[in-house]
Motif scaffolding. Structure first.
Motif, PDB file in Angstrom:
ATOM      1  N   VAL A  49       0.849  -1.188   0.000  1.00  0.00           N
ATOM      2  CA  VAL A  49       0.000   0.000   0.000  1.00  0.00           C
ATOM      3  C   VAL A  49       0.890   1.246   0.000  1.00  0.00           C
ATOM      4  O   VAL A  49       1.790   1.387   0.836  1.00  0.00           O
ATOM      5  N   GLU A  68      -5.098   3.095   8.405  1.00  0.00           N
ATOM      6  CA  GLU A  68      -6.043   2.893   7.295  1.00  0.00           C
ATOM      7  C   GLU A  68      -5.573   1.766   6.377  1.00  0.00           C
ATOM      8  O   GLU A  68      -6.369   0.948   5.925  1.00  0.00           O
ATOM      9  N   ARG A  71      -6.390  -1.456   8.010  1.00  0.00           N
ATOM     10  CA  ARG A  71      -7.824  -1.773   7.945  1.00  0.00           C
ATOM     11  C   ARG A  71      -8.244  -2.174   6.540  1.00  0.00           C
ATOM     12  O   ARG A  71      -9.017  -3.111   6.355  1.00  0.00           O
ATOM     13  N   ASN A  72      -7.723  -1.427   5.563  1.00  0.00           N
ATOM     14  CA  ASN A  72      -8.126  -1.703   4.185  1.00  0.00           C
ATOM     15  C   ASN A  72      -7.636  -3.054   3.682  1.00  0.00           C
ATOM     16  O   ASN A  72      -8.188  -3.600   2.737  1.00  0.00           O
ATOM     17  N   THR A  73      -6.575  -3.563   4.292  1.00  0.00           N
ATOM     18  CA  THR A  73      -6.037  -4.841   3.833  1.00  0.00           C
ATOM     19  C   THR A  73      -6.391  -5.981   4.782  1.00  0.00           C
ATOM     20  O   THR A  73      -5.972  -7.112   4.572  1.00  0.00           O
ATOM     21  N   GLY A  74      -7.137  -5.678   5.826  1.00  0.00           N
ATOM     22  CA  GLY A  74      -7.543  -6.717   6.765  1.00  0.00           C
ATOM     23  C   GLY A  74      -6.410  -7.208   7.654  1.00  0.00           C
ATOM     24  O   GLY A  74      -6.468  -8.336   8.162  1.00  0.00           O
ATOM     25  N   ALA A  75      -5.385  -6.383   7.862  1.00  0.00           N
ATOM     26  CA  ALA A  75      -4.270  -6.809   8.716  1.00  0.00           C
ATOM     27  C   ALA A  75      -4.720  -6.829  10.170  1.00  0.00           C
ATOM     28  O   ALA A  75      -5.354  -5.896  10.642  1.00  0.00           O
ATOM     29  N   GLU A  76      -4.379  -7.894  10.880  1.00  0.00           N
ATOM     30  CA  GLU A  76      -4.768  -7.993  12.291  1.00  0.00           C
ATOM     31  C   GLU A  76      -3.665  -7.524  13.210  1.00  0.00           C
ATOM     32  O   GLU A  76      -3.885  -7.338  14.400  1.00  0.00           O
TER      33      GLU A  76
END
Lengths: 462, 208
Positions: A49, A68, A71-76
């Motif tokens: 990103v 962001e 969140r946008n990539t679903g990283a935990e």
């Protein structure tokens, strides 16, 4: 375990973290600034990103952009690497508030240890030896002078918020203290946004030895032995090795036990480093604690076989350590050399430029951690670390020979680009280094003393 | 350990927290400080002094101005505001365009991208179900709102920097975007894109 981890860093460490993620079956997300769009980790990671323009404050220090991106990539989880946001308790807290795991110690622990004068006090209370000095931050130059007179010169002034070898001055003459106080304060304010200073006795001809610890936050805590980082240029490490040469076994054991005691006392979780100064008489004193993975972690990995990034990820995911202290059996000797894009002849000034040639060494027991490749541009926006060459051998003599061989094989060239390769070879050839008797003043001696006999080795690759 | 969640789920969960998507101020005060000077244009005061679009003298006085201190919100509306009635010129904050930053690849001849100024989630319309700010075939002027970028619960307006015709919409509503990602293609008709004649904010545009 996490399924996706975002790496909030760049350069070799971002790639190094992404590699362990790949081995663990974790999807890795790289973030990059405009200057790094062609970087190795962007190519290697599962997703990348673009988070901002080249200046770090708009990209790698840009918390909203990084959150962001996560969140946008679903990283935990976010692995912060070293530098940038790695020791920022606010960032750790913001990750937490957004339901993202920060891979590092809890924010309140980072907060306490990040304040170097408080860390000193907490560790002294836990029974760790600290150098005589000020209790907490200094209030005035007069107070500094009183304490300096009490503990004896030379003394070192350090920024409370400091780290990475910046924001400190050694003072040898009482007449220079007031000036040094103002100067260091101004630099601390500029670099760390916090002008508070503290003062300690400074030890000449000391060694810098640090202990790596891993704590799982569930009572499991081990140390992975020590690293000697005495080969420094103005508090910037150039060569690190494990184990520390010529360190008596009882000193080593006492230091490692002290580090574990300190980590336990403060409720440490994750991978951390306790930095000590060791006097010529092999007495040790705590310098500071680093709440992050360190540049020189590979030497510990080479002698212990423990993947420290893997342990960081496992601990952050809430799992207990899978091994105990007795399972940690260091073998042989590992040496790391930092190849920086710097010109040793011009006081190690950074030399940005585009690499036309970049051929790292190979062969047995040689590990190269780098993000560089032919065509990569070393930009002016970030630090000058180009590569780390880490070697392993059964004993120190063979490790030095192997490091010497590897550095000689390393080919780096590019318009305007100089490297520390030649200087590192001179350092490895230096009699004090070979004897394992070098202290933190060796590098400065080498660069200032022109009369010193030239080492046998011919000069450098480009 | 939290269970893995996909990006769409993450966004949906987030959407629940913003019943009133626009305009919005700082939803979370902790974000006021971490924004460093590089994004300080996110602060309305700086938008007012730095942004070329919104502050050029308008030929007519604003119809109304609302200032709010607590949540740092400024809204200004001119008489010929967009038909949706939205288009306040400076709602809350916008990092808008960073001078000198352009997408690396511009489309060919007379066309320009409108890039995302930050990582975030892009919205075409002021609220769910509302008409998009602009669509293909609309003309835009510099300073005109073309969308909203949500960054950490802050709604930032995206404005056009050039005059021209919207010929392509490159991202879907509620899509995550990265820094400098092209959002729209604007046909500028070959005119020098940086010297749009009328920079009046919230300027009227015709919807077809």
């Amino acid at each position: 375990m996490f399924s996706t981890v975002l790496i909030a860093n760049r350069g070799e460490i971002a790639l190094r973290v992404a590699r362990t993620c790949r081995e663990m079956g974790i999807r890795s997300v790289a973030v990059y600034s405009t200057a790094d769009r062609e970087s190795a980790v962007v190519r290697f990671a599962d997703e990348a990103v673009h988070i901002g323009p080249p200046p770090a404050r708009s990209s790698y220090l840009n918390m909203p952009a990084i959150i962001e991106a996560a969140r946008n990539t679903g990283a935990e989880a976010i692995h912060p690497g070293y530098g940038f946001l790695s020791e920022d308790p606010d960032f750790a807290e913001i990750c937490e508030a957004n339901g993202i795991t920060f891979i590092g110690p809890p924010p309140h622990v980072m907060q306490r240890l990040g304040d170097k004068s408080e860390a000193r006090a907490v560790m002294a209370a836990a029974g760790l030896p600290v150098l005589p000095g000020s209790d907490g931050a200094l209030g005035s130059p007069t107070e500094a002078a009183e304490i300096a007179a009490r503990v004896g010169y030379p003394v070192i002034l350090k920024a409370v918020a400091g780290g990475g070898g910046r924001g400190m001055s050694v003072v040898r003459d009482p007449d220079e203290l007031a000036w040094a106080y103002q100067d260091t304060r101004a630099r601390a304010r500029a670099v760390f946004g916090d002008e508070r200073l503290y003062l300690e006795r400074y030890i000449d001809r000391a060694r810098h030895v640090e202990v790596q610890v891993l704590c799982d936050g569930r009572g499991g805590a081990v140390h992975l032995g020590e690293r000697d980082c005495s080969a420094q240029r103005r508090h910037q490490k150039l060569v690190e090795e494990s184990p520390a040469p010529n360190l008596p076994a009882e000193t080593r054991e006492a230091m490692c036990a002290a580090a574990l005691r300190g980590a336990t006392a403060v409720g440490y979780v994750g991978a951390g480093t306790f930095e000590f100064v060791v006097t010529p008489a092999n007495r040790f004193h705590l310098l500071e604690i680093n709440c992050r993975i360190q540049v020189e972690h590979p030497v510990t990995e080479m002698v212990t076989g423990v993947d420290i990034v893997r342990e960081q990820l496992t601990i952050a995911a809430g799992a207990p350590l899978t091994f105990g202290q007795d399972d940690v059996v260091p073998r042989g000797v590992a040496i790391e050399c930092r190849i920086n894009a710097e010109d040793p002849a011009r006081a190690f000034a950074p030399t940005p430029g585009r690499l036309t040639e970049f051929v790292p060494p190979g062969g047995p027991c040689v590990r190269i951690d780098t993000h560089a490749y032919p065509g990569w541009t070393v930009g002016p926006d970030y630090d000058s670390l180009l590569a780390k060459a880490i070697v392993w051998a059964p004993d120190r003599e063979r490790a030095i020979a192997r490091a010497e061989r590897a550095l000689g094989e390393f080919r780096v060239a590019g318009g305007g680009v100089h490297t520390t390769l030649g200087f590192l070879r001179r350092l490895l050839a230096h009699p004090r280094f070979r004897a394992g008797e070098h202290t933190t003043d060796l590098v400065d001696t080498m660069t200032s003393n022109v009369a010193e006999p030239a080492p046998a080795e011919p000069a450098p690759v480009p | 350990m939290s269970s893995p969640h996909g990006p769409s789920q993450a966004r949906d969960a987030h959407a629940d927290e913003r019943p009133d998507r626009h305009p919005a101020g700082y939803a979370d005060e902790r974000w006021v400080r971490p924004f460093d000077p590089a994004h300080a244009s996110a602060h309305p005061r700086q938008v007012a002094t730095e942004a070329p679009g919104p502050v050029r003298p308008a030929p007519v006085p604003p119809r109304w101005i609302r200032l709010r201190c607590g949540d740092t919100s400024i809204e200004i509306e001119w008489p010929e505001a967009a038909p949706s009635g939205a288009a306040p010129a400076v709602p809350g904050a916008t990092p808008a365009a960073v001078p000198g930053e352009r997408p690396s690849a511009e489309p060919d001849g007379g066309r320009r991208y409108v890039p995302a100024p930050m990582v975030g989630t892009f919205y075409h319309a002021p609220e769910v179900g509302a008409k998009p700010f602009v669509g293909v075939g609309d003309t835009v002027r510099p300073g005109q709102t073309v969308g909203i970028l949500e960054v950490m619960k802050m709604m930032n307006t995206i404005t056009a920097e050039v005059s021209g015709l919207v010929v392509e919409v490159l991202v879907a509503d509620a899509q995550p975007v990265e820094y400098q990602q092209p959002l729209f293609v604007i046909e500028t008709g070959g005119a020098d894109p940086d010297t749009g004649a009328d920079n009046r904010p919230g300027g009227s545009h015709d919807r077809h």
